[in-house]
Design a protein around this motif. Structure first.
Motif: not given
Length: 171
Positions: A75-87
């Motif tokens: 998805g949208i963060t596939q090229d990032l080494e670090n990400s946060i998903y908030i639900t």
């Protein structure tokens, strides 16, 4: 539920589950839904139930980590080494990808219980930073703080990645 998977030819299964759950593979209750407020599921060995019936590798993590993993893989963060998903659900949960891997601890990170709307989040981030950091990402918060990109399939996609990871670990 298990019968559905028994009728298909699958090599592995990923389960991204509501919690709290036990993710410690060395624990006697690994794969259990533990002290959930959903009383019918308290202390339920969900991984064990599937493993007993299917006898295949099973990847297991929290629902929010599954969604974070789905976005980070496809998805949208596939090229990032670090990400946060908030639900946002019964609480505010977070799935955190750091250095390309899911962050684990005692449980998944819990952000608390609060009302969030995306424009308000972006506005508050800008307010709280108060010009302290100057980066191209923070100059474009509309494209930096974003909604999921996998059309509400990020959890399912995360389960697929959990299953693929489990196949790799068992080779």
């Amino acid at each position: 539920m298990i019968q559905y998977f028994k009728e298909r030819d699958i090599e592995a299964l990923g389960i991204a589950c509501f919690g709290p759950i036990d993710l410690n593979k060395k624990s006697d209750t690994y794969g259990y839904i533990t002290t959930t407020p959903k009383l019918a599921w308290v202390n339920y060995d969900i991984v064990g139930a599937f493993k007993k019936e299917l006898n295949i590798p099973i990847g297991f993590d929290t629902d929010v980590n599954g969604s974070a993993l789905g976005e980070a893989t496809w998805g949208i963060t596939q090229d990032l080494e670090n990400s946060i998903y908030i639900t946002i659900g019964t609480g505010v949960g977070m799935g955190i990808i750091t250095n390309g891997k899911l962050l684990h601890g005692m449980l998944h990170p819990e952000a608390g219980h609060m009302l969030l709307m995306m424009p308000l989040v972006r506005k508050e981030v800008k307010k709280q930073l108060n010009g302290y950091l100057k980066t191209k990402q923070l100059d474009d918060l509309e494209n930096y703080i974003v909604l999921p990109s996998l059309n509400d399939n990020q959890g399912i996609m995360g389960c697929l990645k959990l299953a693929l990871n489990e196949i790799e670990e068992n080779k």
